[in-house]
Design a protein around this motif. Sequence first.
Motif, PDB file in Angstrom:
ATOM      1  N   LEU A 118       0.829  -1.204   0.000  1.00  0.00           N
ATOM      2  CA  LEU A 118       0.000   0.000   0.000  1.00  0.00           C
ATOM      3  C   LEU A 118       0.869   1.262   0.000  1.00  0.00           C
ATOM      4  O   LEU A 118       0.583   2.214  -0.729  1.00  0.00           O
ATOM      5  CB  LEU A 118      -0.912  -0.032   1.237  1.00  0.00           C
TER       6      LEU A 118
ATOM      7  N   LEU B 139      -7.468   4.146   2.421  1.00  0.00           N
ATOM      8  CA  LEU B 139      -6.770   2.979   2.971  1.00  0.00           C
ATOM      9  C   LEU B 139      -5.427   3.397   3.564  1.00  0.00           C
ATOM     10  O   LEU B 139      -4.962   2.834   4.550  1.00  0.00           O
ATOM     11  CB  LEU B 139      -6.527   1.928   1.877  1.00  0.00           C
TER      12      LEU B 139
ATOM     13  N   LEU C 188     -10.342   5.810  -2.589  1.00  0.00           N
ATOM     14  CA  LEU C 188     -10.357   4.586  -1.773  1.00  0.00           C
ATOM     15  C   LEU C 188      -8.943   4.229  -1.292  1.00  0.00           C
ATOM     16  O   LEU C 188      -8.731   3.936  -0.112  1.00  0.00           O
ATOM     17  CB  LEU C 188     -10.951   3.431  -2.578  1.00  0.00           C
ATOM     18  N   VAL C 189      -7.994   4.314  -2.223  1.00  0.00           N
ATOM     19  CA  VAL C 189      -6.612   3.958  -1.854  1.00  0.00           C
ATOM     20  C   VAL C 189      -6.070   4.976  -0.841  1.00  0.00           C
ATOM     21  O   VAL C 189      -5.379   4.613   0.118  1.00  0.00           O
ATOM     22  CB  VAL C 189      -5.730   3.904  -3.115  1.00  0.00           C
TER      23      VAL C 189
END
Lengths: 249, 367
Positions: free
Chosen positions: A102, A130, A126-127
């Motif tokens: 990530l 996260l 979204l990333v």
Amino acid sequence: MTTATAMTRNSEPRTPNPEPLVQLREVTKVYGHGDTAVRAVDQINLQACPGELVLILGPSGAGKTTLLSLIGGLLHPTSGSIQIAGTELTALSPAALSRFRLQQLGFVFQFFQLLSALTALENVELVLRLGGCTFSQARQRAEELLVRFGLGHRLQHLPRMLSGGEQQRVALARALALQPPVVIADEPTGSLDSHSGEQVIHLLRQLVDEEHRTVIVASHDLRIQHVASRVFRCGDGHLEELPMPQSEL
Amino acid sequence: MLLLARKNLLLHKGRFALAVIGISCAVVLVLLLMSLYDGWRENMSTYLRHVRADLWVGKKGASDLFHTLSLLPTMGEQPLRDIEGVAQVSTFVGRLMTATVHGRERHTFLIGVEGAGNGPVEIVAGQEALHDGEIIIDDVFARKERLQVGETMTVAGETLRVIGIARGGNCFLYQYAFVTITQAKRLLGLDDLVNYFLVQVSPGVPVSEIATRIEQASSFVSAFPKEQFIANNLSLTGDNFLPILRVLEVIGVIVGTVVIGLTISALTAEQSAEYGVLKAVGAPNRMLYWTAMQQALGCGLLGWIIGVPASWGVVALAQYFVPQFPAAMSPHQAFWMLGCTIGMSVFAAIMPVRRIARIDPLLAFKS
């Protein structure tokens, strides 16, 4: 946007970086056991420094995707060492590996792999979410990236409403959302028309030149050879570095 | 991830709607059965709680109004009055009888009223003061048989005029009806007999002590404290019928769980590649599991939100068409069902979560 045919590898002399960001040593990946065992990757060594675009050429089944999966921490090698940004991937637990991917790696896939239920903006957000960004931070950063990639007018569009080139640019924005030092691209132009493919190639080169990222691309697309820092041919599990054409030097 | 869970659910609106309808139906079914269970218990005991008696004294071996028959001589009243600590004794006469209403044979539990101690719970129409030849019927019986004040019905060949309609005497299978004690004895053929003696104890005297004294005074009788006698009567349904309702409730919960499980499993199967992509880019597994859990909870809670008011409507309709339907709805049931729905959703998410755990992030490299 400049086309890939007009681009050349950055001819400015760069300060050599003694510390490679990506380092593979004697990496082997064997699928299966006994008589049916297949050595998809066989004792490969590879180094890539910041500001390098490494192109891996090779036919289907040559082991390119396996190699990218190993570099991306998605596959565990049968033997050998994989270090990215000084971290030995083979020593990480699955959860730590997930966190590492990530934060340190960006992925671009041949088939874009955007989440179909989310808009272009939400796919990038979204990333970022996260990665720990607040909602407003994520929205702002996602918007900035998509505008930068010429998708300011497509923020609220679902993937199915976007062209292939636009989807791949959204995927690129998603890959860069958390500013990873290494970007891994598997056939990034494989599903695109000629013009869209050139746009994506241009963006990849920009990442190297302007942001000094390490980009590793597996592709059949010979156009990428023109913007690559180094080119390797993958075949039968081995990796062979090709000499750069004189015109590219 | 809540956004992803919500958008994934809404990606196939038709399927999502069907799933929510399925869960709502399960919620309605379970709430209906719960209200039936509670209503039954409540209705079965309302009249018995209303009766002024600290002790029900009946023939040894008889313990309730429905299973067993208690017959005692009327003259047994005086010895009871003589027991120290007994304040008042009255008689209870009552039995299930066949009545003819509008030419049709119907059943009603006929009770002879002696004073105000064992009359109807609450008069809702007409009057309470009974004379021979008159009867007070239950509201449910009146609606079911379309009987009104002033109309007549026949019991054991005697025509009785309805003078009042009461509430609180519905036992589902039959309802209580009230006549004078003399009329009841005549109709039931109990000239010198009663079914039970109703004993009230003096203030400050323990009921259990009086019960012991009564049973010591006569080996032919049993004395039940009021709560014990109510419990004996409830056990008729508690032991035989109500467990069936519980089984049906469990089936309703299983159906709801299966609907949620199938919906989320199908969604997870369709989106395996996307979960693979999320894994590849570094989404932690627990977040992906939580997404599936949120989807299951989303389906379940929406089903609950729709199912609760729908169950009120269904109960109202059921009581309109079947007046003896003894449903009792309460917020407690709705909250219990909420907990149950959350449990169903969590359980239903186990299979999709296991599936997500097995998804290979390498799927992201495939078409």
